[in-house]
Design a protein around this motif. Sequence first.
Motif, mmCIF file in Angstrom:
data_model
loop_
_atom_site.group_PDB
_atom_site.id
_atom_site.type_symbol
_atom_site.label_atom_id
_atom_site.label_comp_id
_atom_site.label_asym_id
_atom_site.label_seq_id
_atom_site.Cartn_x
_atom_site.Cartn_y
_atom_site.Cartn_z
ATOM 1 N N LYS A 79 -38.191 -58.583 8.666
ATOM 2 C CA LYS A 79 -37.521 -59.883 8.624
ATOM 3 C C LYS A 79 -36.409 -59.948 9.663
ATOM 4 O O LYS A 79 -36.246 -60.963 10.357
ATOM 5 C CB LYS A 79 -36.950 -60.131 7.226
ATOM 6 C CG LYS A 79 -36.305 -61.491 7.062
ATOM 7 C CD LYS A 79 -35.853 -61.725 5.625
ATOM 8 C CE LYS A 79 -35.228 -63.112 5.458
ATOM 9 N NZ LYS A 79 -34.806 -63.340 4.050
ATOM 10 N N ARG A 80 -35.651 -58.855 9.797
ATOM 11 C CA ARG A 80 -34.532 -58.822 10.743
ATOM 12 C C ARG A 80 -35.005 -59.011 12.179
ATOM 13 O O ARG A 80 -34.318 -59.638 12.986
ATOM 14 C CB ARG A 80 -33.782 -57.491 10.588
ATOM 15 C CG ARG A 80 -32.485 -57.396 11.378
ATOM 16 C CD ARG A 80 -31.812 -56.036 11.177
ATOM 17 N NE ARG A 80 -31.509 -55.791 9.775
ATOM 18 C CZ ARG A 80 -32.004 -54.775 9.062
ATOM 19 N NH1 ARG A 80 -32.841 -53.900 9.618
ATOM 20 N NH2 ARG A 80 -31.673 -54.632 7.801
ATOM 21 N N ILE A 81 -36.158 -58.467 12.510
ATOM 22 C CA ILE A 81 -36.636 -58.567 13.889
ATOM 23 C C ILE A 81 -37.599 -59.745 14.079
ATOM 24 O O ILE A 81 -38.224 -59.878 15.135
ATOM 25 C CB ILE A 81 -37.306 -57.261 14.358
ATOM 26 C CG1 ILE A 81 -38.555 -56.937 13.530
ATOM 27 C CG2 ILE A 81 -36.304 -56.108 14.319
ATOM 28 C CD1 ILE A 81 -39.320 -55.702 14.012
ATOM 29 N N ASN A 82 -37.711 -60.583 13.041
ATOM 30 C CA ASN A 82 -38.460 -61.836 13.143
ATOM 31 C C ASN A 82 -39.949 -61.603 13.383
ATOM 32 O O ASN A 82 -40.583 -62.312 14.162
ATOM 33 C CB ASN A 82 -37.893 -62.719 14.270
ATOM 34 C CG ASN A 82 -38.375 -64.158 14.174
ATOM 35 O OD1 ASN A 82 -38.491 -64.715 13.089
ATOM 36 N ND2 ASN A 82 -38.670 -64.768 15.318
ATOM 37 N N ARG A 83 -40.534 -60.626 12.680
ATOM 38 C CA ARG A 83 -41.952 -60.369 12.850
ATOM 39 C C ARG A 83 -42.819 -61.494 12.289
ATOM 40 O O ARG A 83 -43.911 -61.758 12.797
ATOM 41 C CB ARG A 83 -42.328 -59.057 12.163
ATOM 42 C CG ARG A 83 -42.012 -57.816 12.933
ATOM 43 C CD ARG A 83 -42.779 -57.712 14.223
ATOM 44 N NE ARG A 83 -44.216 -57.504 14.010
ATOM 45 C CZ ARG A 83 -45.106 -57.514 15.004
ATOM 46 N NH1 ARG A 83 -44.723 -57.757 16.243
ATOM 47 N NH2 ARG A 83 -46.381 -57.305 14.753
ATOM 48 N N GLY A 84 -42.397 -62.091 11.189
ATOM 49 C CA GLY A 84 -43.189 -63.166 10.618
ATOM 50 C C GLY A 84 -44.270 -62.704 9.662
ATOM 51 O O GLY A 84 -45.116 -63.500 9.233
#
Length: 303
Positions: A156-161
Motif C-alpha cells: 500500500k505504501r508503495i502504491n502497488r494497487g
Amino acid sequence: MGLDDFVVTFATYCRQRFGERVQKLTLDASFTCPNRDGTLGRGGCTFCNVASFSYTPDSGLPIATQLQQGKQRLRAKASKFLAYFQAYTSTYEEYAVLQQRYDEALASTDLVGLCVGSRPDCVPDEVLDLLLAYQQQGREVWLELGLQSAHDATLKRINRGHDFAAYADAVQRARQRGLKVCTHLILGLPGENADMHLQTLQQVLAVGVDGLKLHPLHIVQGSIMAKAWRSGRLSPPSIDEYVQSAGTLIRHTPREVVFHRVTAYAKPPVLLAPEWCSSRWKGLIGIVDDLAQHGGQGAALSR
C-alpha cells in the motif's frame, strides 16, 4: 569463484535445458499498466521509472526490428534467445493483441521461448492458457510477476494497487497449469528491514515459486520516491545492507528455485541513489564474497 559456484542461476538452468547459453532479448511492445492509465491509479508504483529497469534498442520499433537489433548486439554471446517482454505490464492488453505480439516474437527460429513480465492482478485465465499453449508447443515459458514485498502495508505504501492475496492467487493458477513463475522482490523498501525481507521470501516459498529476481531499491529520476529522497525522507540500502539481506535470502532458498538475478544496476542520470548501484559488479562481487563466507543457496535449510 563466481555466482554459479554458489547459486542455481538462470544461465546454469539454460545450459542444462538447451545445452548452451541462452540470452534474453528485452522488448518494449508498447504495453501500459493499470496503475498508470487510471484503471487503478496514475503515476505508477512509487519506485517506478521503467527506463531504470529495462533496456530496449528503440521503444516504438516493430518487435521484429527490436529482436534483430538485440541479436546483433548479443550474437557473440549466444545463438539461442528468449523474447523478454519486460516494459510495464506485458499481459495487460486484449487477448488478440497479446497473441499477435507474442507470435511475432516467436516467429524467429532462434527464439526458444518467452519471458513475460506482469503484475499479479493482470493475469486472467485466458492469458495463462495462451502462455500454456506456447509451452505445450515445446517453448520455454516464464511468467515473471512483480511482487516486491509480501507485506500488505508495504504494498500500500508503495502504491502497488494489489495485495499479497492477489499474488498468491495468480501464482496458484499459473503453477496449476504447469507454468513456471519467477517472482521479483525489492530489498530496501521504505519501512522494511532484513527480517521482513526474509518473511517475504518465506511467504513466497510457501505459495510456491520456480524462479526469483532480487533487486536493490533504486531511487530513480521521474519516480515518486525521488521527491522523498531529495527531501531527506528516504534512504536506499547501503551495499553492505543489501549484500547481507540478499545472501540471507539465497541461503534460505531451496536449490530447485532458479535465480534469474541477484542484484541490478542503473546508470546516471536516471539513477539518483545509491551510488553503488551505478556499477554492474559491486553488488554482485559483494554477494559472491558473502556466499563464499557464509554458504550458498540452500545452506541455511540444511543446518
